[in-house]
Design a protein around this motif. Structure first.
Motif, PDB file in Angstrom:
ATOM      1  N   ALA A  75       0.823  -1.213   0.000  1.00 22.98           N
ATOM      2  CA  ALA A  75       0.000   0.000   0.000  1.00 22.98           C
ATOM      3  C   ALA A  75       0.856   1.262   0.000  1.00 22.98           C
ATOM      4  CB  ALA A  75      -0.949  -0.010   1.189  1.00 22.98           C
ATOM      5  N   ALA A  76       1.903   1.307   0.827  1.00 22.46           N
ATOM      6  CA  ALA A  76       2.738   2.507   0.902  1.00 22.46           C
ATOM      7  C   ALA A  76       3.474   2.733  -0.414  1.00 22.46           C
ATOM      8  CB  ALA A  76       3.734   2.385   2.055  1.00 22.46           C
ATOM      9  N   PHE A  77       3.990   1.658  -1.006  1.00 21.92           N
ATOM     10  CA  PHE A  77       4.688   1.801  -2.288  1.00 21.92           C
ATOM     11  C   PHE A  77       3.738   2.314  -3.362  1.00 21.92           C
ATOM     12  CE2 PHE A  77       5.823   0.055  -6.448  1.00 21.92           C
ATOM     13  CZ  PHE A  77       7.085   0.604  -6.607  1.00 21.92           C
ATOM     14  N   GLU A  78       2.554   1.764  -3.442  1.00 24.05           N
ATOM     15  CA  GLU A  78       1.594   2.199  -4.454  1.00 24.05           C
ATOM     16  C   GLU A  78       1.142   3.639  -4.200  1.00 24.05           C
ATOM     17  OE1 GLU A  78      -1.323  -0.797  -5.779  1.00 24.05           O
ATOM     18  OE2 GLU A  78      -0.284  -2.212  -4.456  1.00 24.05           O
ATOM     19  N   GLU A  79       1.049   4.017  -2.932  1.00 23.41           N
ATOM     20  CA  GLU A  79       0.728   5.412  -2.609  1.00 23.41           C
ATOM     21  C   GLU A  79       1.844   6.336  -3.108  1.00 23.41           C
ATOM     22  OE1 GLU A  79       0.038   8.358   1.266  1.00 23.41           O
ATOM     23  OE2 GLU A  79       0.213   6.187   1.556  1.00 23.41           O
ATOM     24  N   LEU A  80       3.102   5.927  -2.904  1.00 23.46           N
ATOM     25  CA  LEU A  80       4.227   6.738  -3.368  1.00 23.46           C
ATOM     26  C   LEU A  80       4.204   6.902  -4.882  1.00 23.46           C
ATOM     27  CD1 LEU A  80       6.919   8.221  -3.053  1.00 23.46           C
ATOM     28  CD2 LEU A  80       8.054   5.980  -3.111  1.00 23.46           C
ATOM     29  N   VAL A  81       3.912   5.828  -5.612  1.00 23.79           N
ATOM     30  CA  VAL A  81       3.837   5.923  -7.075  1.00 23.79           C
ATOM     31  C   VAL A  81       2.792   6.955  -7.483  1.00 23.79           C
ATOM     32  CG1 VAL A  81       3.253   4.677  -9.203  1.00 23.79           C
ATOM     33  CG2 VAL A  81       4.668   3.571  -7.453  1.00 23.79           C
TER      34      VAL A  81
END
Length: 356
Positions: free
Chosen positions: A18-24
């Motif tokens: 979730a955090a990685f996809e939020e960063l993208v």
């Protein structure tokens, strides 16, 4: 605001990702705000493929979190070649929260990583789309080249305030495709003067019998290109490293289309150019273009670029725009680009800072 390290997830669409996809999503919003288009928007799959490719560069991502939302990041990329002295920091902050010290905190955290990693020179970049450039405004110049970056740009002021020096300006240029017939005919006439050489092309996978020769030619990118004003690490390229890059770009969904010039008498590869070809959209990016020093003066730059553009029309007829980047002092390659019809798309500032 706090800064935390982001670990690449094992898979997307999970609680851990979730955090990685939020960063993208945050980075895509920053890109659209800068360019006014989705030209450099990435999917989570593309971004993850790049971050996972760590065999030849260690990539560490730190994110700034405010009110439980990601508002920025710094990515530190450490070349793993023997004797490497540089590290590249990419700092991005969401436009809505700029001016509050978040970028400075991220940069400081990145510089701390650089020091801990034993690196002497830090590289950072600023991007300046052509539509934001004002010919009448004050500019900052690098050691070589004629182009200058806008002195009143917030990014330029940020870099200078933190002790970074403008080492080089790169020109990003755009070419509309297909080429007009008359222009293509003129370029073909120029390429025909490359006597003693032949073109060899491949898509996605270098031929086994040319793999080592191609790797040796790619290693020259760090020594044969103009590098006035910047420190550049030498890069060791092997067949395995070429295959690793091919795999990374295949996982990103943009395999490389390559044309090389081969010296007929010796069989030596003398020049090459690359285009990363996405399966959709209308834009492709030209990566390396190199004519090795012993073979310059034979119109090989024109030969490989023209042949690769023709191959692009076969493999990806949906591509109607091609972007490329060249050092501002690379007069011969910029002249070739002008002959093709490339026009200024943006300027990129390559900034460096030497650690005490």
């Amino acid at each position: 605001m706090r800064i935390a390290r982001l670990t690449p997830p094992a898979a997307l669409g999970t609680p851990e990702s979730a955090a990685f996809e939020e960063l993208v999503g945050v980075l895509n919003g920053i890109s659209v705000a800068l360019w006014g288009s989705d030209d450099f928007v990435e999917t989570a799959e593309e971004a993850l493929a790049s971050l996972r490719a760590q065999d030849y560069q260690e990539k560490i991502v730190l994110v700034a979190i405010e009110d439980e939302a990601i508002v920025g990041r710094v990515q530190a990329s450490f070349p793993l070649d023997e004797d490497a002295e540089t590290v590249t920091l990419l700092v991005d902050v969401a436009p809505a929260v700029r001016g509050r010290g978040i970028g400075s905190a991220l940069l400081a955290a990145g510089e701390e990583l650089a020091a801990e990693g034993g690196r002497r020179v830090i590289s950072a970049y600023t991007e300046h789309p052509a539509h934001t450039l004002d010919a009448g405004s004050p500019v900052v110049h690098a050691a070589a080249g004629s182009a200058g970056l806008p002195a009143d740009s917030g990014d330029v002021r940020f870099a200078r305030r933190h002790g970074y020096r403008l080492g080089q300006v790169e020109r990003s240029s755009e070419l509309l495709l297909p080429l007009p017939r008359e222009r293509e005919a003129g370029l073909a006439s120029t390429a025909d003067s490359s006597v003693g050489y032949r073109s060899v092309s491949w898509f996605g996978h270098a031929p086994d019998d040319l793999l080592d020769a191609f790797a040796a030619l790619k290693a020259r990118m760090a020594t044969d290109i103009p590098q006035t004003g910047i420190a550049v690490d030498r890069e060791e390229w092997t067949g395995d490293r070429v295959r690793a890059q091919e795999q990374e770009l295949a996982e990103r969904g943009e395999p490389l289309l390559v044309t090389a010039a081969q010296h007929i008498a010796s069989g030596e590869l003398a020049a090459y150019t690359e285009i990363a070809v996405p399966a959709d959209g209308d834009k492709a990016e030209q990566y390396d273009t190199l004519v090795s020093a012993p073979h310059r003066g034979h119109r090989l730059g024109t030969l490989v670029k023209l042949h690769n553009i023709r191959e692009l029309a076969v493999h990806a007829p949906h591509i109607t725009r091609l972007l490329t980047w060249n050092a501002d002092e690379n007069i011969p390659m910029l002249a070739i680009n002008r002959a093709f019809g490339f026009r200024l798309h943006a300027l990129t500032g390559h900034w460096q800072k030497t650690l005490d």
